[in-house]
Write an enzyme that holds these catalytic residues in place. Sequence first.
Site: not given
Ligand SMILES: Cc1cc2nc3c(=O)[nH]c(=O)nc-3n(C[C@H](O)[C@H](O)[C@H](O)COP(=O)(O)OP(=O)(O)OC[C@H]3O[C@@H](n4cnc5c(N)ncnc54)[C@H](O)[C@@H]3O)c2cc1C
Length: 445
Positions: A81, A172
């Site tokens: 996107v 971690e």
């Molecule tokens: C290494 C790591 C460890 C973590 N550990 C923890 C934990 O132990 N406990 C906890 O509660 N939280 C943890 N978190 C945080 C948690 O993973 C996030 O809060 C959560 O994943 C957020 O969900 P989300 O759906 O907002 O985004 P995400 O899960 O990041 O998903 C976003 C999606 O959007 C897609 N995307 C992005 N930009 C575009 C675009 N321009 N076009 C199309 N698709 C796109 C990506 O490919 C992805 O699939 C961790 C995060 C990381 C990075």
Amino acid sequence: MTAMKRPRVVILGVGFGGMNAARALEGEDVEVTVIDQHNYHTFLPLLYQVATSGLNPADVAYPARGLFRRRRRVLFRQGTVTGVDWDAGLVELADEDPLPYDHLIVGVGARANYFGVPGAAEHAFPLYSMPDALKVRNYLLALFEAADARNDLIRAGVLNIVVVGGGPTGIEIAGAIAELITDVLEADFHDLNVRRARVILVEQGDSLLPMFNTDLQRYALEELRSKGVEVRLSTAVKEVGQDYVLLGEEGDYIPTRMVIWGAGNRASGLADSLGVAQGPGGRIITNPDCSIPDKPNAYAVGDVAAIPDGEGGFMPGLAQVAIQSGRHAAAQIMRTIREEPHTVLRYHDKGTMATIGRRAAVAQLTNGTLLTGYPAWAAWLGLHLVYLVGMRNRVSVTMNWAWSYFTWDRGPRLILETPRFEPPRRDGPYVPPTDVVQRHGIASD
Ligand SMILES: Cc1cc2nc3c(=O)[nH]c(=O)nc-3n(C[C@H](O)[C@H](O)[C@H](O)COP(=O)(O)OP(=O)(O)OC[C@H]3O[C@@H](n4cnc5c(N)ncnc54)[C@H](O)[C@@H]3O)c2cc1C
């Protein structure tokens, strides 16, 4: 004919937020299209285990089409996107025709925040996607292969691994690398003294895990140090180079080929191009019901959103916030369709956890209970299994964990792409490059 009239809901991102929004709409009379740049959902909290050879990529990812295969009204589209035409109600995609929507949920997550540290964006390794994790794994293992083949590279810092950030991600991955070295690589490499490797965890604040209770912070510090991790508190990263990092005000010079960036995050780049109000870390400021101000029928959820917490701040960037906000936005869409008033998102905090390694973790539950050691570790393992997507993945992760626990071994120590390490510089590999000395007037570590 009826199907043509169903409201079209477009969900950007199949992360925790987007996936849960889509699931909440599965049985409703709407047409849902989920778009993601990858054709899979990634379970980010276990990514560090892929990066450190504990788990396979397929253990922590799930095919997006598989998520919705039994739901004919939920479609998946792989695409990147690039923007939203708010007036026309169109989602703009790279290399594809725009997609119309009646209701929109933006759940594109976050990326690393380098806070403007010179060289970090170019040279540091983020951990925000599966390709990131595989790159870290390739490099990490390749460093030891390079050191085994050419001992002079050790003096050039090839076994100095620097992890930036003392939050859950930093501790971690630092703990997991330390255990990989002592539990596995030591036996793998017969001619190389892998104990010459240094794992250096750098944290700008004066404690690890700032969001945790001080007893848990102290426990995490002691555990990491007992695993051989050098923890440097109150130390900021000043500059990252191709083969060095500068730390602290004095600019301590550490030769290294691997700086893993686990410090902070900011909203996905898409947020910057939407023309909406942005809060801390570029996150999209929403109304308390997750809707985006002045953008009718549009919502932001999860890490890309700054959702008011009702106390003057914003909800944290955690998986539970993403899950709950994704479901909430879906519910608001159905309320709009039914012409019912919207409701405020009330976040149910289920506690916070972080693991440091084998039988070592911290957990802070919402009732005030604090856990460390084995109970916290067991709780951490159980919770991650519950939230992992797919039974096959749960079984596979359980098997991998059990195998590692009983055999002290790790499975996928595979270098899929071998990086090339530049040979040490001629002016001396263990002294700062001349231009760095001139710029900072620094001392060597
Ligand atoms: C290494 C790591 C460890 C973590 N550990 C923890 C934990 O132990 N406990 C906890 O509660 N939280 C943890 N978190 C945080 C948690 O993973 C996030 O809060 C959560 O994943 C957020 O969900 P989300 O759906 O907002 O985004 P995400 O899960 O990041 O998903 C976003 C999606 O959007 C897609 N995307 C992005 N930009 C575009 C675009 N321009 N076009 C199309 N698709 C796109 C990506 O490919 C992805 O699939 C961790 C995060 C990381 C990075």
